[in-house]
Design a protein around this motif. Sequence first.
Motif, PDB file in Angstrom:
ATOM      1  N   ALA A  98       0.667  -1.337   0.046  1.00 51.64           N
ATOM      2  CA  ALA A  98      -0.049   0.070   0.058  1.00 51.64           C
ATOM      3  C   ALA A  98       0.863   1.211  -0.009  1.00 51.64           C
ATOM      4  O   ALA A  98       2.187   1.180   0.357  1.00 51.64           O
ATOM      5  N   ALA A  99       0.213   2.350  -0.437  1.00 51.45           N
ATOM      6  CA  ALA A  99       0.958   3.607  -0.538  1.00 51.45           C
ATOM      7  C   ALA A  99       1.504   4.063   0.936  1.00 51.45           C
ATOM      8  O   ALA A  99       2.407   4.652   0.883  1.00 51.45           O
ATOM      9  N   SER A 100       0.746   3.661   2.013  1.00 51.33           N
ATOM     10  CA  SER A 100       1.265   3.980   3.203  1.00 51.33           C
ATOM     11  C   SER A 100       2.374   3.025   4.060  1.00 51.33           C
ATOM     12  O   SER A 100       2.562   3.274   5.021  1.00 51.33           O
ATOM     13  N   HIS A 101       2.554   1.944   3.191  1.00 57.02           N
ATOM     14  CA  HIS A 101       3.472   1.045   3.667  1.00 57.02           C
ATOM     15  C   HIS A 101       4.906   1.858   3.837  1.00 57.02           C
ATOM     16  O   HIS A 101       5.284   2.439   3.095  1.00 57.02           O
ATOM     17  N   PRO A 102       5.653   1.284   4.955  1.00 50.81           N
ATOM     18  CA  PRO A 102       7.019   1.785   5.194  1.00 50.81           C
ATOM     19  C   PRO A 102       8.069   1.841   3.928  1.00 50.81           C
ATOM     20  O   PRO A 102       8.548   2.922   3.722  1.00 50.81           O
ATOM     21  N   HIS A 114      14.068 -14.150  -6.440  1.00 46.59           N
ATOM     22  CA  HIS A 114      14.223 -12.579  -6.041  1.00 46.59           C
ATOM     23  C   HIS A 114      13.029 -12.095  -6.975  1.00 46.59           C
ATOM     24  O   HIS A 114      12.896 -12.203  -8.150  1.00 46.59           O
ATOM     25  N   VAL A 115      12.133 -11.501  -6.111  1.00 52.11           N
ATOM     26  CA  VAL A 115      10.860 -10.893  -6.819  1.00 52.11           C
ATOM     27  C   VAL A 115      10.863  -9.173  -6.509  1.00 52.11           C
ATOM     28  O   VAL A 115      11.069  -8.941  -5.304  1.00 52.11           O
ATOM     29  N   PRO A 116      10.493  -8.574  -7.804  1.00 55.52           N
ATOM     30  CA  PRO A 116      10.340  -7.003  -7.242  1.00 55.52           C
ATOM     31  C   PRO A 116       9.327  -6.657  -6.439  1.00 55.52           C
ATOM     32  O   PRO A 116       8.169  -7.524  -6.203  1.00 55.52           O
ATOM     33  N   VAL A 117       9.262  -5.551  -5.844  1.00 53.48           N
ATOM     34  CA  VAL A 117       8.247  -4.985  -4.922  1.00 53.48           C
ATOM     35  C   VAL A 117       7.624  -3.658  -5.558  1.00 53.48           C
ATOM     36  O   VAL A 117       8.551  -2.869  -6.135  1.00 53.48           O
ATOM     37  N   TRP A 118       6.371  -3.523  -5.782  1.00 60.03           N
ATOM     38  CA  TRP A 118       5.603  -2.473  -6.445  1.00 60.03           C
ATOM     39  C   TRP A 118       4.684  -1.873  -5.279  1.00 60.03           C
ATOM     40  O   TRP A 118       4.484  -2.644  -4.096  1.00 60.03           O
ATOM     41  N   VAL A 119       4.505  -0.511  -5.628  1.00 59.02           N
ATOM     42  CA  VAL A 119       3.333   0.054  -4.747  1.00 59.02           C
ATOM     43  C   VAL A 119       2.124   0.204  -5.645  1.00 59.02           C
ATOM     44  O   VAL A 119       2.439   0.429  -6.742  1.00 59.02           O
ATOM     45  N   ALA A 120       1.059  -0.390  -5.256  1.00 63.19           N
ATOM     46  CA  ALA A 120      -0.166  -0.615  -6.225  1.00 63.19           C
ATOM     47  C   ALA A 120      -1.469   0.056  -5.616  1.00 63.19           C
ATOM     48  O   ALA A 120      -1.417   0.020  -4.178  1.00 63.19           O
ATOM     49  N   ASP A 121      -2.176   0.535  -6.277  1.00 58.91           N
ATOM     50  CA  ASP A 121      -3.419   1.431  -5.683  1.00 58.91           C
ATOM     51  C   ASP A 121      -4.574   0.426  -5.105  1.00 58.91           C
ATOM     52  O   ASP A 121      -5.580   0.934  -4.536  1.00 58.91           O
ATOM     53  N   TYR A 122      -4.409  -0.794  -5.488  1.00 55.90           N
ATOM     54  CA  TYR A 122      -5.347  -1.663  -4.912  1.00 55.90           C
ATOM     55  C   TYR A 122      -5.144  -2.241  -3.865  1.00 55.90           C
ATOM     56  O   TYR A 122      -5.842  -3.352  -3.087  1.00 55.90           O
ATOM     57  N   VAL A 123      -3.872  -2.089  -3.159  1.00 56.27           N
ATOM     58  CA  VAL A 123      -3.622  -2.819  -1.905  1.00 56.27           C
ATOM     59  C   VAL A 123      -3.971  -1.707  -0.829  1.00 56.27           C
ATOM     60  O   VAL A 123      -3.838  -0.543  -0.877  1.00 56.27           O
ATOM     61  N   VAL A 124      -4.931  -2.280   0.231  1.00 53.23           N
ATOM     62  CA  VAL A 124      -5.337  -1.536   1.263  1.00 53.23           C
ATOM     63  C   VAL A 124      -4.580  -1.638   2.783  1.00 53.23           C
ATOM     64  O   VAL A 124      -4.185  -2.871   2.739  1.00 53.23           O
ATOM     65  N   ASP A 125      -4.573  -0.521   3.308  1.00 54.74           N
ATOM     66  CA  ASP A 125      -3.292  -0.750   4.507  1.00 54.74           C
ATOM     67  C   ASP A 125      -4.107  -1.193   5.927  1.00 54.74           C
ATOM     68  O   ASP A 125      -3.624  -1.473   6.712  1.00 54.74           O
ATOM     69  N   ASP A 126      -5.694  -1.461   5.601  1.00 54.48           N
ATOM     70  CA  ASP A 126      -6.195  -1.846   6.776  1.00 54.48           C
ATOM     71  C   ASP A 126      -6.751  -3.316   6.935  1.00 54.48           C
ATOM     72  O   ASP A 126      -7.654  -3.611   7.517  1.00 54.48           O
ATOM     73  N   TYR A 127      -6.045  -4.076   5.852  1.00 57.09           N
ATOM     74  CA  TYR A 127      -6.341  -5.359   5.776  1.00 57.09           C
ATOM     75  C   TYR A 127      -4.845  -6.143   5.804  1.00 57.09           C
ATOM     76  O   TYR A 127      -4.110  -5.687   5.057  1.00 57.09           O
TER      77      TYR A 127
END
Length: 813
Positions: free
Chosen positions: A261-265, A316-329
Motif C-alpha cells: 500500500a502507498a502508506s507502507h514503510p 528474487h521478486v520485485p516490490v511494487w506500490v499498487a493502488d489496489y492494496v489497502v493498508d487496513d487489511y
Amino acid sequence: MDPKYGFNAVERKIQQRWAKQDCFTVNDDDPRPKYYSLCMWPYPSGDLHVGHLRNYAIGDVWARHKRMLGFNVLQPMGWDAFGKDAELKANKLGVHPAKWVKQNTANMRRELKELGFMIDWNRELNASNLKYYRWEQLLFVRMWEQNLVYYEPTKVLWDKATKTVTSRRDIDDGKVAKEDIEIKVMPAYLMRLREYANQLLDGLTQVNWPEKIIKDQQYLIGRSEGMTLHFALVGNAPVDALEVYTTRPDTICGVTYMAVAASHPLAQAAASDNPKLAKFCTQCEQTLPMDAGNPHTEKQGMPLDFTVVNPVSGKHVPVWVADYVVDDYGSGALMGVPAHDERDFKFATRYQIPIIRVINLDQQDPHRPITQAETSSGIAVNSGELDGLDLKGCVSKLEEMLGPDKARRDYGLSLRDWPINRHMYWGTPIPIVICSDCGRVPVPEHQLPVSLPNDFKHGPQALADHPDFAFCPCPRCGAKARRETDTMDTFVNSAWYFARFTCPDNSTQMIDNRAKRWLPCDHYFGGDEHAQGHLVYARFIHKVLRDLGLYPKGCGDEPFQALLCQGMVLGADGKKMSKSQDNTIMAKHILDCYGADTARLYIIGMGNPKDAYPWNEEHVKDHAMFLQNLWQLALKRRDQIAAGKEQKLAPELQLNLNKILNNIDRNLRDQHLNNLVFGGIHSIRNLIRDNADSAAMQYQGFMHLLKVMNLICPHIAEELWQQLGFEGLVIDSAWWPALTDADLHSATTVFVVQVNGKRRDQFEAPFDTDATELLELAQQRPNIARYISGKQIAKSKVIRQGNSHGLIFFALR
C-alpha cells in the motif's frame, strides 16, 4: 348496512373503536406467551411512500396473525430522527432540525394510524429526544471505561459537499457523488467491532434468517483462514522482511511480484526522495475502497527499488506500490500471483510482469498458456516440494519447511472497527470533555445527559462555535476545558432501539427487567439494504449491552431471531422510486383515492414479499372493486349468515373450506403472504358466492374470510364482523385450530380397481381403510373375482391419489 362501501367512513369508525377500547396497548404482565414483532423504524422524511407501506403492512400481517394464535404481541414504532439528511434538509428550508423532525413525525404518525397498523403508540421512541439519547451517552461512557471505544486517527470517507464523514452505503445508493469524496485520515472515536467478530459469526448459526442475509453478514465480517508468510528483503531497506497474510499459501511459488500500500514503510521510504513516486502514493491514498476491491477497474502501480526472496523457491521478486492494496487489511502488503487472482492478473498484464501457473485442475498440461486468472483450488504444480499437494497439504508442508517464524497459520478479518463520530450538529453529543492536562475525559454518569443546545446555526462548526455548549470545566481536575463537538453516527441510534421499546418509560435505567420478558425480538422486518451495516451494528451493541450488565440476564445472545427483508416497490416505469425520477408513489395518494384497506390488500397481494415489483395503479383499482363487491355480497347474504349459525356444513363443502384454510396456514408458515390474497381471501369469497343455497357455508365462510381479512384489510373486516353478527372484535377472535390429515380428506374414497392394467370395477370405502382390507374387499367384488378366480396374483397394490380417489391394481401371472 350502507348499500355502498364507503371506505372513509368505515375506516374512521373502526379506528375510533380500536382507540376507545385501547386495542393496541400491550400489557407487560399479560399471561399469554409473548411475541415481539418489529419493523425497522423509519427516517422521518415527512410522508410515507409505498415502500414504507409494504414494510409495515407485511409486519402487521405477521403481528395480527400471532395475536389471533393467542400470543401477547408487541409491535412498537419510533423514529430514526437524527442525522445528516435531516440537518441538511432543515437548513435548506431555513428551519431548526427539531422543528422539521417534529412536523414530519406528526404527519407520518397520522398516516400510520390511518393505515390501521396494530402499533402500541404508548411506546413511541424518537432518536432526537433527550430521554432516548441520554442512555446512548451512558452506553458510550461505559464502553469508554471498558476500552470498547477508543480515539485515534483513522481513514474516513469525507464528503466535501457537506463537510462531514459519510459512508460507503451513501455512495453506493447515489446519495453522495463519488467526485465529492476524498479519503482523509482523521481522529475518530472507534467502537471495537473486531473484538466481537467471532461472536458475530458464531451467532449467525442461532438465527432463522434468509441465506442471502447471512452470507451478507459473513462477507462483511470476512473471517478467512490462511497463513502469514515472511519474505526477506534484499539490500538496504527500512524493514527486514515483508509480512504477508494470504488465504492461498498454495500459490506461493507463483509470486512474481510483491505489492504494498502507498502508506507502507517501504513505499514511504522510497517516496522520500522520489517526487514522482510521492505524487503517485498521494494519488493511491485517494482510491476508494469499492474501486480497490473491484477486479474490473484499472490497477495502477510503480516499482520500488526493493526485492524480496521467495522463502520456498528462493527466487528474487520485485516490490511494487499498487493502488489496489489497502493498508487496513493484513499488513498492507500482498503476494502478486497473477495466474490465480483476478486483480493481480490485470495488474501483471498491464505492466508485463511474468505470470506463472502453480495450481492445476483435472490433470491438464501444467505449462499451458494462461489467458485469464484461474482462481479455483487444485493441486500445486511448478512448486518444487509442494508439487502434488492440495491447499491443506501445502499449509502443513510450509509449516514443516519454513517453521513458525516464517510461516504460521493465521486468520484475517475484513471487518473494521466502527468510527462513530460525525461533524454535524444534529446528532447525539459525544460525552467527552477535552482537557489540556487530563486529555479526553468521559462525562461522569451523574452529569449526563449532555444535551444539544436549542439554538442552531448550520455549519460544520455549529457546536464548536457555540459558547454555551463548547466550553465547560474538566470533570476530573476542574480546569477550563472544551466539550467534544462531534456527534454520533445515526447507526448508533438504531443499534439498540429494539431493546428500549421494552421499557420506554423508565427514567432511571437504560434497560430494565421487562427486556427479559420481550427479548430477543421474535421477528424483524425491513429492507435488505440494511443487511450489512445496521444488522451487524445492532448485533454488536446487543452483545455489548449483555457484557456490560446493562441487560437483565436472559435476553439472548442475538437480538433478532427471525428476519424478513422485503423487496422494493418500484415505480410504474420499473425503476427504483426516487424524486429525481419523478416516479415516487406516496401513501397519502392511495389513502385518499382508495383507502387503507385497498392499499394494504394491493401491497400484500402484489407478489412474494422478498421480491421487487413495479407499482400498477390499475391493479389497485381492481382491489378497490373487489372490496366494494364483497361488501355488497355480505349485505345480500346477511340473513343466510344469521340462519347458518346453527347449521352444520355439508361434508364436501367442509372439505373444500378446510383445503383453503390449510393453504392459508401453509403460506403463512412459508411467508408467502401474497398467496393470502388470491389463494385465501378470493378463494373463500368464491366458495361463499358459489354456494348461495348453503346457509352454513355463508356463516362459516364469512367467519373464516373475515379472520383472514383482519390480517390484511382490517377495517372492513372489523365492520363486517360486527354487522354480520359475530361476537366481539375480529382482532380479538381466535384463529382456527390446526388442521389434521383427517380434516383434509373426504370421509370416503372412490377406489378404481384394475386387473392387468385394465379397469374392471370401482367402489367406495372409508379413506383410512387399511390397505390389506381394501385388497380383500376388491377381491370379493363379483366383477373382480371372475377375472382373478383360479389365477395366481403376482403383485397387488393400493395407491391413494389425493383426497377422494384411489387405485387398486392386481397383476396376474
